[in-house]
Design a protein around this motif. Structure first.
Motif, PDB file in Angstrom:
ATOM      1  N   ASP A   1       0.843  -1.179   0.000  1.00  0.00           N
ATOM      2  CA  ASP A   1       0.000   0.000   0.000  1.00  0.00           C
ATOM      3  C   ASP A   1       0.887   1.241   0.000  1.00  0.00           C
ATOM      4  OD1 ASP A   1      -1.798   2.011   0.422  1.00  0.00           O
ATOM      5  OD2 ASP A   1      -2.419   1.353   2.414  1.00  0.00           O
ATOM      6  N   ALA A   2       0.844   2.007  -1.082  1.00  0.00           N
ATOM      7  CA  ALA A   2       1.700   3.190  -1.196  1.00  0.00           C
ATOM      8  C   ALA A   2       1.397   4.222  -0.117  1.00  0.00           C
ATOM      9  CB  ALA A   2       1.544   3.814  -2.577  1.00  0.00           C
ATOM     10  N   GLN A   3       0.181   4.176   0.470  1.00  0.00           N
ATOM     11  CA  GLN A   3      -0.187   5.140   1.508  1.00  0.00           C
ATOM     12  C   GLN A   3       0.428   4.792   2.863  1.00  0.00           C
ATOM     13  OE1 GLN A   3      -1.953   7.872   0.755  1.00  0.00           O
ATOM     14  NE2 GLN A   3      -2.025   7.206  -1.377  1.00  0.00           N
ATOM     15  N   ASP A   4       0.963   3.574   2.980  1.00  0.00           N
ATOM     16  CA  ASP A   4       1.544   3.132   4.244  1.00  0.00           C
ATOM     17  C   ASP A   4       3.059   3.061   4.091  1.00  0.00           C
ATOM     18  OD1 ASP A   4       2.316   1.964   6.597  1.00  0.00           O
ATOM     19  OD2 ASP A   4       1.315   0.039   6.237  1.00  0.00           O
ATOM     20  N   PRO A   5       3.808   3.995   4.682  1.00  0.00           N
ATOM     21  CA  PRO A   5       5.254   4.021   4.488  1.00  0.00           C
ATOM     22  C   PRO A   5       5.966   2.800   5.066  1.00  0.00           C
ATOM     23  CG  PRO A   5       4.590   5.584   6.191  1.00  0.00           C
ATOM     24  CD  PRO A   5       3.332   5.095   5.544  1.00  0.00           C
ATOM     25  N   ALA A   6       5.302   2.062   5.949  1.00  0.00           N
ATOM     26  CA  ALA A   6       5.955   0.929   6.603  1.00  0.00           C
ATOM     27  C   ALA A   6       5.584  -0.403   5.960  1.00  0.00           C
ATOM     28  CB  ALA A   6       5.581   0.903   8.097  1.00  0.00           C
ATOM     29  N   TRP A   7       4.845  -0.383   4.828  1.00  0.00           N
ATOM     30  CA  TRP A   7       4.330  -1.637   4.299  1.00  0.00           C
ATOM     31  C   TRP A   7       5.445  -2.608   3.903  1.00  0.00           C
ATOM     32  CZ3 TRP A   7       5.421  -3.730  -0.428  1.00  0.00           C
ATOM     33  CH2 TRP A   7       5.939  -2.890  -1.411  1.00  0.00           C
ATOM     34  N   ARG A   8       6.538  -2.097   3.331  1.00  0.00           N
ATOM     35  CA  ARG A   8       7.623  -2.978   2.891  1.00  0.00           C
ATOM     36  C   ARG A   8       8.283  -3.669   4.077  1.00  0.00           C
ATOM     37  NH1 ARG A   8      12.665  -3.106  -0.077  1.00  0.00           N
ATOM     38  NH2 ARG A   8      12.329  -3.520  -2.301  1.00  0.00           N
ATOM     39  N   ASP A   9       8.539  -2.907   5.132  1.00  0.00           N
ATOM     40  CA  ASP A   9       9.140  -3.488   6.336  1.00  0.00           C
ATOM     41  C   ASP A   9       8.211  -4.532   6.953  1.00  0.00           C
ATOM     42  OD1 ASP A   9      11.330  -1.840   6.019  1.00  0.00           O
ATOM     43  OD2 ASP A   9      10.603  -0.319   7.411  1.00  0.00           O
ATOM     44  N   THR A  10       6.909  -4.246   6.918  1.00  0.00           N
ATOM     45  CA  THR A  10       5.946  -5.198   7.475  1.00  0.00           C
ATOM     46  C   THR A  10       5.959  -6.498   6.683  1.00  0.00           C
ATOM     47  OG1 THR A  10       4.525  -3.383   8.215  1.00  0.00           O
ATOM     48  CG2 THR A  10       3.508  -5.560   8.020  1.00  0.00           C
ATOM     49  N   PHE A  11       6.027  -6.384   5.356  1.00  0.00           N
ATOM     50  CA  PHE A  11       6.069  -7.574   4.503  1.00  0.00           C
ATOM     51  C   PHE A  11       7.311  -8.414   4.789  1.00  0.00           C
ATOM     52  CE2 PHE A  11       7.808  -9.317   0.477  1.00  0.00           C
ATOM     53  CZ  PHE A  11       6.913 -10.362   0.316  1.00  0.00           C
ATOM     54  N   VAL A  12       8.480  -7.769   4.815  1.00  0.00           N
ATOM     55  CA  VAL A  12       9.725  -8.494   5.064  1.00  0.00           C
ATOM     56  C   VAL A  12       9.699  -9.150   6.441  1.00  0.00           C
ATOM     57  CG1 VAL A  12      12.222  -8.265   5.367  1.00  0.00           C
ATOM     58  CG2 VAL A  12      11.068  -7.055   3.501  1.00  0.00           C
ATOM     59  N   ALA A  13       9.189  -8.426   7.437  1.00  0.00           N
ATOM     60  CA  ALA A  13       9.136  -8.975   8.792  1.00  0.00           C
ATOM     61  C   ALA A  13       8.258 -10.217   8.855  1.00  0.00           C
ATOM     62  CB  ALA A  13       8.619  -7.916   9.756  1.00  0.00           C
ATOM     63  N   SER A  14       7.148 -10.225   8.122  1.00  0.00           N
ATOM     64  CA  SER A  14       6.268 -11.397   8.135  1.00  0.00           C
ATOM     65  C   SER A  14       6.941 -12.595   7.483  1.00  0.00           C
ATOM     66  CB  SER A  14       4.953 -11.073   7.420  1.00  0.00           C
ATOM     67  OG  SER A  14       5.138 -10.929   6.023  1.00  0.00           O
ATOM     68  N   CYS A  15       7.753 -12.329   6.444  1.00  0.00           N
ATOM     69  CA  CYS A  15       8.482 -13.417   5.787  1.00  0.00           C
ATOM     70  C   CYS A  15       9.555 -13.992   6.707  1.00  0.00           C
ATOM     71  CB  CYS A  15       9.120 -12.918   4.492  1.00  0.00           C
ATOM     72  SG  CYS A  15       7.938 -12.430   3.217  1.00  0.00           S
ATOM     73  N   VAL A  16      10.318 -13.102   7.320  1.00  0.00           N
ATOM     74  CA  VAL A  16      11.389 -13.541   8.221  1.00  0.00           C
ATOM     75  C   VAL A  16      10.806 -14.340   9.384  1.00  0.00           C
ATOM     76  CG1 VAL A  16      13.158 -12.741   9.831  1.00  0.00           C
ATOM     77  CG2 VAL A  16      12.932 -11.663   7.577  1.00  0.00           C
ATOM     78  N   ALA A  17       9.674 -13.888   9.912  1.00  0.00           N
ATOM     79  CA  ALA A  17       9.035 -14.608  11.011  1.00  0.00           C
ATOM     80  C   ALA A  17       8.579 -15.999  10.580  1.00  0.00           C
ATOM     81  CB  ALA A  17       7.842 -13.811  11.526  1.00  0.00           C
ATOM     82  N   SER A  18       8.344 -16.182   9.295  1.00  0.00           N
ATOM     83  CA  SER A  18       7.910 -17.484   8.780  1.00  0.00           C
ATOM     84  C   SER A  18       9.081 -18.375   8.381  1.00  0.00           C
ATOM     85  CB  SER A  18       6.982 -17.296   7.580  1.00  0.00           C
ATOM     86  OG  SER A  18       5.810 -16.604   7.965  1.00  0.00           O
TER      87      SER A  18
END
Length: 305
Positions: free
Chosen positions: A200-217
């Motif tokens: 979501d371009a409106q959420d500046p943290a979306w990329r970090d959130t995506f990477v964090a979910s992958c790493v947690a998995s």
């Protein structure tokens, strides 16, 4: 009391940053327009514009006032329209805010279809807005109901919300990729592969959130491209440019060029909530809200949270 005409003049000048151009847009001369703006500033005890010979610019206070003025004028226009429709014996209108997920999951189209069956003469206005803008619309009463990705806070004094669905994220990969022939995939198999991040371009943290979910998995993606929406990501995957995680409701749009796999160990999902003001002014709002909530968990719309 605020004069709505003066507010409309103020917004026109603020958007044009030029009294002459604003006057042309409003079909009045410059002198009365300047007087009305000066009178508004006097009544408020506030300087709205910084003036120079070349242009006129909003002050910091003026920018804040502009946001609220626009919201008030939108509500005033809606109220006038509602009054006219009620005066003609109609039921009034329904203003619905939504995010794209509400459309392609089928939640909003299904609810609108039911609404048309029961109230065929009602006027519906749809507004594609981010969640924060929808919450403000509910508070300003320019929206009747909001379909958003995240709910308002539990302690919000004005708004209530309920979950509608949880749309699980599935792995989408090029059909010719070696992993496409494997039915079960482990986190280790995905580690370090080229990825397309969908956010979501409106959420500046979306990329970090995506990477964090992958790493947690259990895996770390090598992000090569960003995609603003799932359809764009599907096209990039079909071109062999990487893997992506796409919500279940969108994989119906896939082609033979991509393969789709479930990842039981990955818990990521796209969520959708309905939000509304605690004070219901009209029965049609409560009826539509009930229709939306009744469709939770329907086939093709995911599962409720």
């Amino acid at each position: 009391m605020l004069d709505l005409r003066q507010l409309r003049y103020f917004v026109a000048v603020a958007e044009a940053e030029h009294v002459g151009r604003a006057a042309e847009r409003l079909h009045i001369s410059q002198s009365p327009l300047s007087r009305q703006i000066a009178q508004l500033e006097k009544n408020l005890g506030l300087t709205l514009f910084e003036r120079s010979q070349q242009r006129i610019r909003l002050t910091s206070d003026g920018r804040v006032f502009l946001t609220e003025a626009r919201a008030l004028l939108r509500h005033a226009d809606r109220l006038e329209n509602l009054g006219r429709r009620l005066g003609r014996g109609e039921e009034g209108g329904l203003c619905i805010g939504y995010v794209a997920d509400a459309m392609h999951t089928g939640v909003l189209p299904s609810a609108l279809r039911t609404l048309r069956e029961h109230r065929p003469g009602i006027h519906v206005a749809l507004y594609d807005q981010e969640s924060a803008a929808q919450f403000e619309g509910l508070r300003q009463r320019s929206l009747d109901i909001a379909l958003v990705r995240t709910p308002p806070g539990d302690d919000d004094p004005d708004l209530d919300a309920a979950p509608l669905l949880r749309d699980p994220l599935l792995l989408v990969l090029p059909a010719e990729h070696p992993l496409a022939r494997q039915e079960e995939l482990t986190p280790a198999a995905l580690d370090g592969l080229p990825w397309i991040a969908v956010g979501d371009a409106q959420d500046p943290a979306w990329r970090d959130t995506f990477v964090a979910s992958c790493v947690a998995s259990g895996f770390t993606p090598d992000i090569r491209l960003d995609a603003a929406d799932p359809l764009t990501a599907l096209g990039l995957v079909a071109s062999g440019l990487g893997l992506a995680l796409i919500q279940r409701s969108m994989v119906r749009a896939t082609s033979d060029a991509v393969a789709v796999r479930e990842l039981p160990w990955y818990e990521g999902s796209i969520q959708l909530w309905a939000a509304w003001h605690r004070v219901d002014l009209r029965p049609v709002v409560a009826e539509f809200r009930s229709t939306v909530l009744a469709d939770r968990g329907a086939p093709g719309t995911g599962t409720t949270t």
